[in-house]
Design an enzyme around this catalytic site. Structure first.
Site, PDB file in Angstrom:
ATOM      1  N   TYR A  40     -12.451  -2.265  -3.080  1.00 54.36           N
ATOM      2  CA  TYR A  40     -12.989  -2.311  -1.353  1.00 54.36           C
ATOM      3  C   TYR A  40     -14.335  -2.875  -1.354  1.00 54.36           C
ATOM      4  O   TYR A  40     -14.846  -2.426  -0.419  1.00 54.36           O
ATOM      5  CB  TYR A  40     -12.202  -1.082  -0.862  1.00 54.36           C
ATOM      6  CG  TYR A  40     -11.140  -1.895  -0.186  1.00 54.36           C
ATOM      7  CD1 TYR A  40     -10.792  -2.870   0.521  1.00 54.36           C
ATOM      8  CD2 TYR A  40      -9.787  -1.116  -0.360  1.00 54.36           C
ATOM      9  CE1 TYR A  40      -9.187  -3.002   0.589  1.00 54.36           C
ATOM     10  CE2 TYR A  40      -8.332  -0.590  -0.443  1.00 54.36           C
ATOM     11  CZ  TYR A  40      -7.844  -2.452   0.136  1.00 54.36           C
ATOM     12  OH  TYR A  40      -6.977  -2.422   0.958  1.00 54.36           O
ATOM     13  N   LYS A  77       1.062  -1.450   0.337  1.00 52.79           N
ATOM     14  CA  LYS A  77      -0.233  -0.144  -0.101  1.00 52.79           C
ATOM     15  C   LYS A  77       1.040   1.493   0.047  1.00 52.79           C
ATOM     16  O   LYS A  77       1.557   0.801  -0.415  1.00 52.79           O
ATOM     17  CB  LYS A  77      -0.687  -0.095   1.280  1.00 52.79           C
ATOM     18  CG  LYS A  77      -2.236  -1.378   1.110  1.00 52.79           C
ATOM     19  CD  LYS A  77      -3.015  -1.051   2.233  1.00 52.79           C
ATOM     20  CE  LYS A  77      -4.184  -1.981   2.083  1.00 52.79           C
ATOM     21  NZ  LYS A  77      -4.697  -2.072   3.785  1.00 52.79           N
ATOM     22  N   HIS A  95      -2.103  -5.302   1.773  1.00 53.85           N
ATOM     23  CA  HIS A  95      -3.867  -5.966   1.472  1.00 53.85           C
ATOM     24  C   HIS A  95      -2.944  -7.428   1.377  1.00 53.85           C
ATOM     25  O   HIS A  95      -2.161  -7.562   0.375  1.00 53.85           O
ATOM     26  CB  HIS A  95      -4.359  -5.378   0.911  1.00 53.85           C
ATOM     27  CG  HIS A  95      -5.955  -6.238   0.520  1.00 53.85           C
ATOM     28  ND1 HIS A  95      -7.154  -6.290   1.597  1.00 53.85           N
ATOM     29  CD2 HIS A  95      -5.982  -6.938  -0.409  1.00 53.85           C
ATOM     30  CE1 HIS A  95      -7.120  -7.048   0.587  1.00 53.85           C
ATOM     31  NE2 HIS A  95      -7.168  -7.614  -0.388  1.00 53.85           N
ATOM     32  N   ASN A 135      -2.202   0.144   6.661  1.00 52.96           N
ATOM     33  CA  ASN A 135      -1.090  -1.058   7.396  1.00 52.96           C
ATOM     34  C   ASN A 135       0.143  -1.807   6.584  1.00 52.96           C
ATOM     35  O   ASN A 135      -0.242  -2.931   6.587  1.00 52.96           O
ATOM     36  CB  ASN A 135      -2.695  -2.203   8.394  1.00 52.96           C
ATOM     37  CG  ASN A 135      -3.281  -1.633   6.991  1.00 52.96           C
ATOM     38  OD1 ASN A 135      -3.345  -1.378   6.121  1.00 52.96           O
ATOM     39  ND2 ASN A 135      -4.300  -3.015   7.016  1.00 52.96           N
ATOM     40  N   GLU A 139     -10.790 -10.029  -6.861  1.00 45.10           N
ATOM     41  CA  GLU A 139      -9.224  -8.855  -6.237  1.00 45.10           C
ATOM     42  C   GLU A 139      -8.263  -9.374  -7.933  1.00 45.10           C
ATOM     43  O   GLU A 139      -8.193  -8.394  -7.747  1.00 45.10           O
ATOM     44  CB  GLU A 139      -8.952  -8.783  -5.094  1.00 45.10           C
ATOM     45  CG  GLU A 139      -9.845  -8.273  -3.751  1.00 45.10           C
ATOM     46  CD  GLU A 139      -8.917  -8.424  -2.655  1.00 45.10           C
ATOM     47  OE1 GLU A 139      -9.419  -8.748  -1.758  1.00 45.10           O
ATOM     48  OE2 GLU A 139      -7.676  -8.964  -2.854  1.00 45.10           O
TER      49      GLU A 139
HETATM   50  P1  CMP Z   1      -6.885  -4.489   4.384  1.00 47.40           P
HETATM   51  O1  CMP Z   1      -6.639  -5.895   4.793  1.00 47.40           O
HETATM   52  O2  CMP Z   1      -6.874  -4.279   2.663  1.00 47.40           O
HETATM   53  O3  CMP Z   1      -8.997  -4.373   4.454  1.00 47.40           O
HETATM   54  C1  CMP Z   1     -10.159  -3.243   4.494  1.00 47.40           C
HETATM   55  C2  CMP Z   1      -8.586  -2.053   4.333  1.00 47.40           C
HETATM   56  O4  CMP Z   1      -9.547  -1.103   5.751  1.00 47.40           O
HETATM   57  C3  CMP Z   1      -8.181  -2.601   5.705  1.00 47.40           C
HETATM   58  O5  CMP Z   1      -6.641  -3.335   5.123  1.00 47.40           O
HETATM   59  C4  CMP Z   1      -7.706  -0.898   5.986  1.00 47.40           C
HETATM   60  O6  CMP Z   1      -6.301  -0.584   5.575  1.00 47.40           O
HETATM   61  C5  CMP Z   1      -8.713  -0.370   6.196  1.00 47.40           C
HETATM   62  N1  CMP Z   1      -9.417  -0.461   7.536  1.00 47.40           N
HETATM   63  C6  CMP Z   1     -10.209  -1.741   8.038  1.00 47.40           C
HETATM   64  N2  CMP Z   1     -10.757  -1.180   9.723  1.00 47.40           N
HETATM   65  C7  CMP Z   1     -10.587   0.116   9.381  1.00 47.40           C
HETATM   66  C8  CMP Z   1     -10.925   0.531  10.701  1.00 47.40           C
HETATM   67  N3  CMP Z   1     -11.787   0.304  12.148  1.00 47.40           N
HETATM   68  N4  CMP Z   1     -10.348   1.761  10.492  1.00 47.40           N
HETATM   69  C9  CMP Z   1     -10.179   2.380   9.167  1.00 47.40           C
HETATM   70  N5  CMP Z   1      -9.269   1.344   8.252  1.00 47.40           N
HETATM   71  C10 CMP Z   1      -9.435   0.680   8.309  1.00 47.40           C
END
Ligand code: CMP
Length: 133
Positions: free
Chosen positions: A50, A10, A116, A113, A127
């Site tokens: 998403y 990311k 993904h 984070n 995806e």
């Molecule tokens: P990902 O595994 O890519 O799947 C969905 C994404 O949404 C997740 O990683 C985070 O980047 C984001 N995400 C998930 N939960 C939250 C949250 N509570 N607040 C903000 N972003 C979130």
């Protein structure tokens, strides 16, 4: 049996020059790179990728973040790839991720984070179409 999965590196990780380290961790864990693409997602592409989260309160923030800079999509293959890559990336929230996982090492917060990974065969099939044939 060999299985494919999709890893997205990311914007927060691309920006901090972590592409190589993250790919190295995948290769060291037995994954083979089958395809790779750097791309800056359009808003519509991110919303589609998403779509499963479109009712969540964090959806707009997530779309803004994931379109804020280039991402790297990596098609990976090994036995049991989906489950093993999920274990390797760790909990969505870096604060809850196990030591040694990618999100523990590199994640900044629950949105930024770093990576993904597809969480099931069905999500992989959905995806992967956003990046590879
Ligand atoms: P990902 O595994 O890519 O799947 C969905 C994404 O949404 C997740 O990683 C985070 O980047 C984001 N995400 C998930 N939960 C939250 C949250 N509570 N607040 C903000 N972003 C979130």
């Amino acid at each position: 049996m060999k299985e494919k999965t999709l890893l997205i590196i990311k914007p927060d990780a691309v920006e901090r020059n972590l592409i190589g380290k993250i790919i190295m961790m995948c290769e060291e864990n037995g994954f083979v790179i089958k395809n790779i693409q750097m791309k800056k997602l359009e808003k519509e592409e991110a919303e589609s990728f998403y779509a499963i989260h479109k009712e969540k309160e964090f959806f707009n923030k997530l779309v803004d973040y994931v379109t804020s800079g280039p991402i790297v999509a990596v098609l990976l293959e090994r036995e049991n790839a989906i489950e093993i890559l999920r274990d390797l990336i760790g909990n969505t929230d870096p604060k809850k991720a196990k030591p040694g996982t990618i999100r523990f090492l590199f994640g900044l917060d629950i949105t930024r984070n770093s990576v993904h990974a597809s969480d099931s065969k069905e999500s992989f099939e959905y995806e992967v179409k956003h990046f590879f044939e």
